[in-house]
Design a protein around this motif. Structure first.
Motif, mmCIF file in Angstrom:
data_model
loop_
_atom_site.group_PDB
_atom_site.id
_atom_site.type_symbol
_atom_site.label_atom_id
_atom_site.label_comp_id
_atom_site.label_asym_id
_atom_site.label_seq_id
_atom_site.Cartn_x
_atom_site.Cartn_y
_atom_site.Cartn_z
ATOM 1 N N MET A 1 -14.834 30.368 -34.002
ATOM 2 C CA MET A 1 -14.791 30.250 -32.552
ATOM 3 C C MET A 1 -14.921 31.593 -31.832
ATOM 4 O O MET A 1 -15.499 31.655 -30.740
ATOM 5 C CB MET A 1 -13.481 29.563 -32.126
ATOM 6 C CG MET A 1 -13.347 28.144 -32.636
ATOM 7 S SD MET A 1 -11.761 27.372 -32.170
ATOM 8 C CE MET A 1 -11.961 27.254 -30.387
ATOM 9 N N MET A 2 -14.392 32.661 -32.415
ATOM 10 C CA MET A 2 -14.304 33.932 -31.698
ATOM 11 C C MET A 2 -15.443 34.898 -31.991
ATOM 12 O O MET A 2 -15.837 35.688 -31.128
ATOM 13 C CB MET A 2 -12.974 34.619 -32.025
ATOM 14 C CG MET A 2 -11.732 33.794 -31.729
ATOM 15 S SD MET A 2 -11.651 33.142 -30.038
ATOM 16 C CE MET A 2 -11.812 34.642 -29.096
ATOM 17 N N CYS B 1 -7.396 41.249 -19.396
ATOM 18 C CA CYS B 1 -7.897 41.136 -20.768
ATOM 19 C C CYS B 1 -9.357 40.711 -20.774
ATOM 20 O O CYS B 1 -10.167 41.218 -21.562
ATOM 21 C CB CYS B 1 -7.041 40.149 -21.559
ATOM 22 S SG CYS B 1 -5.351 40.707 -21.865
ATOM 23 N N LEU B 2 -9.706 39.768 -19.892
ATOM 24 C CA LEU B 2 -11.082 39.306 -19.834
ATOM 25 C C LEU B 2 -12.014 40.425 -19.388
ATOM 26 O O LEU B 2 -13.137 40.553 -19.893
ATOM 27 C CB LEU B 2 -11.187 38.113 -18.884
ATOM 28 C CG LEU B 2 -12.563 37.445 -18.766
ATOM 29 C CD1 LEU B 2 -13.041 36.955 -20.122
ATOM 30 C CD2 LEU B 2 -12.514 36.298 -17.765
ATOM 31 N N ALA B 3 -11.544 41.253 -18.462
ATOM 32 C CA ALA B 3 -12.366 42.371 -17.994
ATOM 33 C C ALA B 3 -12.667 43.342 -19.130
ATOM 34 O O ALA B 3 -13.781 43.874 -19.227
ATOM 35 C CB ALA B 3 -11.656 43.096 -16.849
ATOM 36 N N LYS B 4 -11.689 43.584 -19.998
ATOM 37 C CA LYS B 4 -11.905 44.476 -21.141
ATOM 38 C C LYS B 4 -12.933 43.885 -22.100
ATOM 39 O O LYS B 4 -13.739 44.624 -22.689
ATOM 40 C CB LYS B 4 -10.592 44.713 -21.879
ATOM 41 C CG LYS B 4 -9.536 45.457 -21.072
ATOM 42 C CD LYS B 4 -9.955 46.885 -20.776
ATOM 43 C CE LYS B 4 -8.844 47.650 -20.078
ATOM 44 N NZ LYS B 4 -9.244 49.043 -19.758
ATOM 45 N N CYS B 5 -12.901 42.572 -22.260
ATOM 46 C CA CYS B 5 -13.856 41.932 -23.160
ATOM 47 C C CYS B 5 -15.245 41.844 -22.532
ATOM 48 O O CYS B 5 -16.253 41.919 -23.239
ATOM 49 C CB CYS B 5 -13.368 40.530 -23.527
ATOM 50 S SG CYS B 5 -11.878 40.508 -24.558
ATOM 51 N N VAL C 1 -6.452 42.453 -30.233
ATOM 52 C CA VAL C 1 -5.298 42.211 -29.365
ATOM 53 C C VAL C 1 -5.752 41.836 -27.959
ATOM 54 O O VAL C 1 -5.226 40.898 -27.346
ATOM 55 C CB VAL C 1 -4.383 43.451 -29.332
ATOM 56 C CG1 VAL C 1 -3.320 43.322 -28.252
ATOM 57 C CG2 VAL C 1 -3.722 43.654 -30.691
ATOM 58 N N PHE C 2 -6.730 42.553 -27.413
ATOM 59 C CA PHE C 2 -7.248 42.203 -26.090
ATOM 60 C C PHE C 2 -7.889 40.818 -26.109
ATOM 61 O O PHE C 2 -7.737 40.039 -25.159
ATOM 62 C CB PHE C 2 -8.260 43.242 -25.613
ATOM 63 C CG PHE C 2 -7.644 44.365 -24.831
ATOM 64 C CD1 PHE C 2 -7.142 44.150 -23.562
ATOM 65 C CD2 PHE C 2 -7.543 45.627 -25.372
ATOM 66 C CE1 PHE C 2 -6.556 45.179 -22.837
ATOM 67 C CE2 PHE C 2 -6.969 46.667 -24.654
ATOM 68 C CZ PHE C 2 -6.470 46.447 -23.388
ATOM 69 N N CYS C 3 -8.603 40.519 -27.182
ATOM 70 C CA CYS C 3 -9.246 39.214 -27.299
ATOM 71 C C CYS C 3 -8.200 38.103 -27.388
ATOM 72 O O CYS C 3 -8.354 37.037 -26.791
ATOM 73 C CB CYS C 3 -10.148 39.211 -28.530
ATOM 74 S SG CYS C 3 -11.302 37.843 -28.575
ATOM 75 N N LEU C 4 -7.131 38.362 -28.114
ATOM 76 C CA LEU C 4 -6.042 37.394 -28.200
ATOM 77 C C LEU C 4 -5.412 37.176 -26.832
ATOM 78 O O LEU C 4 -5.125 36.041 -26.433
ATOM 79 C CB LEU C 4 -4.995 37.885 -29.199
ATOM 80 C CG LEU C 4 -3.757 37.006 -29.410
ATOM 81 C CD1 LEU C 4 -4.145 35.643 -29.955
ATOM 82 C CD2 LEU C 4 -2.778 37.706 -30.357
ATOM 83 N N GLY C 5 -5.184 38.279 -26.102
ATOM 84 C CA GLY C 5 -4.629 38.152 -24.766
ATOM 85 C C GLY C 5 -5.538 37.398 -23.824
ATOM 86 O O GLY C 5 -5.074 36.734 -22.896
ATOM 87 N N CYS C 6 -6.829 37.467 -24.068
ATOM 88 C CA CYS C 6 -7.797 36.773 -23.231
ATOM 89 C C CYS C 6 -7.886 35.286 -23.562
ATOM 90 O O CYS C 6 -8.023 34.455 -22.649
ATOM 91 C CB CYS C 6 -9.167 37.428 -23.403
ATOM 92 S SG CYS C 6 -10.504 36.621 -22.523
#
Length: 252
Positions: A61-62, A144-148, A176-181
């Motif tokens: 999925m990711m 988090c989405l902005a970082k991704c 970690v950022f992806c998890l937060g997103c």
């Protein structure tokens, strides 16, 4: 063997390698779970088996949405690009594998709650939809989405990491950022069924659009609003959450 990996990496590119890994994970999911109905809780799996299945599921999925970030990071690597990108990807997936520990506890707890009575499962499903929907609208989700969505700053930071652990740290940090997103989307699988293939396909599309499409932020907010609406609608249509109410929604 190393020379062969480097040759393959130059031909396919980091993004292609991640997409190939995601495709392999999807093939495994389709082969083992493609014909299954939505299953509640932890699907009767023990912790080791659940973590293995969870990791493969998150890879499927990711990784498609992570491929552009990986390709950007690969440009900062001059030598041994392919094996180092493997380390980056493994570190990224290890973050999601670690997230499988609370996911297992949540799945077991929700499975027990759902087995009590249909009304209990419906109430739990409403809570899952509400929590997911509210988080989709929070500033933390936006950050988090902005970082991704715009990872250039992160990639420049990763390039400054010293020592041989650079790729491991970079992959874990981005994970970690992806998890937060995306955790708020993954938790919806508790309602739809952890290995519901149709739900996985839809959520994968949502994750990819959120991260890569120009209107990704608007899509994230729209999904939040829809999830909150489902928190209300599930009381009238319990089959919207087959993973918690036992509804036989095989096609979702």
């Amino acid at each position: 063997m190393t020379h062969r990996l480097v040759t393959i990496g130059r031909r396919a590119g980091p993004a292609g390698l991640l997409l190939a890994a995601a495709a392999g994970a999807w093939v495994w999911v389709a082969a083992h779970w493609g014909g299954m109905q939505a299953m509640p809780g932890s699907m009767g799996l023990g912790l080791p088996a659940f973590l293995a299945v969870w990791t493969l599921m998150t890879a499927a999925m990711m990784l498609p949405a992570t491929a552009p970030v990986a390709a950007l990071y690969a440009r900062t690597i001059i030598v041994r690009r392919a094996p180092r990108m493997v380390v980056f990807t493994v570190a990224y997936l290890l973050v999601w594998a670690a997230a499988g520990l609370p996911a297992y506890g949540l799945a077991v707890g929700l499975g027990r709650a759902a087995s009590l009575h249909t009304s209990a499962g419906t109430a739990v499903a409403a809570a899952v939809f509400a929590v997911s929907g509210v988080y989709q609208l929070t500033p933390l989700k936006d950050r988090c989405l902005a970082k991704c969505r715009s990872p250039i700053g992160l990639v420049l930071r990763y390039a400054s990491y010293p020592g041989p652990s650079r790729d491991l740290r970079a992959g874990a940090h981005h994970g970690v950022f992806c998890l937060g997103c995306c955790w708020s989307l993954m938790v919806l699988l508790a309602a739809f069924g952890v290995m519901n293939p149709w739900a996985m396909v839809v959520l994968t599309a949502v994750i990819t659009v959120e991260k890569l499409a120009p209107a990704g932020r608007l899509v994230a907010r729209a999904v939040g609003i829809v999830s909150i609406a489902l928190a209300v609608a599930v009381f009238w249509v319990p089959a919207l959450a087959p993973g918690l109410t036992g509804g036989g929604v095989s096609g979702m």
